[in-house]
Scaffold this motif. Structure first.
Motif, PDB file in Angstrom:
ATOM      1  N   ARG A   1       0.839  -1.202   0.000  1.00 28.71           N
ATOM      2  CA  ARG A   1       0.000   0.000   0.000  1.00 28.71           C
ATOM      3  C   ARG A   1       0.874   1.252   0.000  1.00 28.71           C
ATOM      4  N   LEU A   2       1.978   1.212   0.735  1.00 28.89           N
ATOM      5  CA  LEU A   2       2.905   2.344   0.736  1.00 28.89           C
ATOM      6  C   LEU A   2       3.504   2.554  -0.646  1.00 28.89           C
ATOM      7  N   ALA A   3       3.917   1.463  -1.275  1.00 26.93           N
ATOM      8  CA  ALA A   3       4.502   1.553  -2.612  1.00 26.93           C
ATOM      9  C   ALA A   3       3.495   2.124  -3.600  1.00 26.93           C
ATOM     10  N   GLU A   4       2.250   1.700  -3.455  1.00 23.81           N
ATOM     11  CA  GLU A   4       1.186   2.191  -4.338  1.00 23.81           C
ATOM     12  C   GLU A   4       0.996   3.697  -4.177  1.00 23.81           C
ATOM     13  N   LEU A   5       1.020   4.164  -2.938  1.00 24.43           N
ATOM     14  CA  LEU A   5       0.875   5.598  -2.685  1.00 24.43           C
ATOM     15  C   LEU A   5       2.070   6.388  -3.219  1.00 24.43           C
ATOM     16  N   ASP A   6       3.232   5.746  -3.214  1.00 20.18           N
ATOM     17  CA  ASP A   6       4.440   6.409  -3.703  1.00 20.18           C
ATOM     18  C   ASP A   6       4.628   6.260  -5.206  1.00 20.18           C
ATOM     19  N   GLY A   7       3.698   5.549  -5.849  1.00 23.23           N
ATOM     20  CA  GLY A   7       3.782   5.371  -7.295  1.00 23.23           C
ATOM     21  C   GLY A   7       4.827   4.366  -7.726  1.00 23.23           C
ATOM     22  N   VAL A   8       5.221   3.471  -6.811  1.00 24.83           N
ATOM     23  CA  VAL A   8       6.222   2.453  -7.138  1.00 24.83           C
ATOM     24  C   VAL A   8       5.517   1.201  -7.617  1.00 24.83           C
TER      25      VAL A   8
END
Length: 259
Positions: A212-219
């Protein structure tokens, strides 16, 4: 149902084994081994766990632990009405309230979030331990979201347990639920902060906070093996295209220039 060779039945908690002493010895051993298989398979293969639970239930339906195991197995395969019936039976047999939160979650599964929310305000909640009370809060927040009350879900999750810096078995899930609720109401920066806090507390990987963090960071993560295969497929396709063009070798030049 076949039982794994290494399963003896001794793997069960002592309280469950004590309950099974009310059965004839051979029957108790059979039930115990089936219960071990339920526990072993519940996460990785819930359908098979459910099948073993049904065997145990046929053998010993008057044992509270069997009814509870059958309830969790039914819950895992989303048979919520059946799960609720088994949990209610176990609760009647023992008089204990530890199943109250999962019973409320069954009500959510049956499309009755209002009932789940009402259960969150019942006296039984006060009899739960801290973990049970946190679980009840999670269910109540979920019910709020089911009812379209996203802002109320955020408020429901705000608690001393959420604010605590102490890491408990339920900490990661509570922080994750709060982050997810924040994201639903558009508070993205705060959501990212709480997904990070959930990840920090998630030692056993019970949440997908890192994703979810990666998704928010666009990764975006790409499987390296899949990437190699895609590259081979692309090279094969380009080689085929060059061959169909008369084998002039310009396809090789094209690949080099694209590279």
């Amino acid at each position: 149902m076949p039982i794994d060779e290494d399963v003896t039945g001794e793997e069960l908690d002592k309280d469950v084994k004590q309950e099974l002493k009310s059965l004839p010895k051979t029957l108790a051993e059979d039930v115990a081994r089936n219960l071990v298989m339920v526990a072993r398979l519940l996460d990785e293969d819930p359908e098979r766990a459910y099948a073993y639970a049904k065997v145990a239930l046929r053998l010993a339906s008057r044992v509270p632990s069997v009814r509870e195991a059958a309830g969790f197995a039914a819950y895992a395969v989303e048979k919520y009405a059946e799960a609720l019936a088994e949990f209610r039976a176990a609760r009647r047999m023992t008089g204990l309230q530890h199943l109250w939160p999962v019973m409320a979650d069954c009500e959510r599964g049956l499309g009755r979030p209002e009932k789940a929310l009402a259960m969150a305000g019942e006296p039984e909640v006060r009899q739960l331990d801290k973990a049970g009370q946190v679980e009840m809060r999670l269910v109540a927040a979920g019910a709020r979201r089911d009812m379209g009350q996203a802002d109320a879900a955020v408020v429901t999750l705000q608690s001393p347990e959420l604010a605590s810096t102490s890491v408990q078995p339920w900490t990661a899930r509570l922080r994750y639920a709060y982050a997810d609720a924040l994201l639903e109401v558009g508070r993205e920066d705060e959501a990212r902060e709480w997904f990070a806090k959930a990840l920090e507390a998630d030692q056993s990987g019970v949440t997908d906070a890192s994703d979810r963090l990666a998704e928010l960071d666009g990764v975006e993560f790409i499987d390296a093996l899949d990437g190699d295969k895609d590259g081979e497929d692309q090279a094969d396709a380009e080689g085929t295209a060059g061959g169909s063009a008369g084998g002039s070798g310009r396809s090789g030049e094209g690949q080099a220039s694209e590279g």
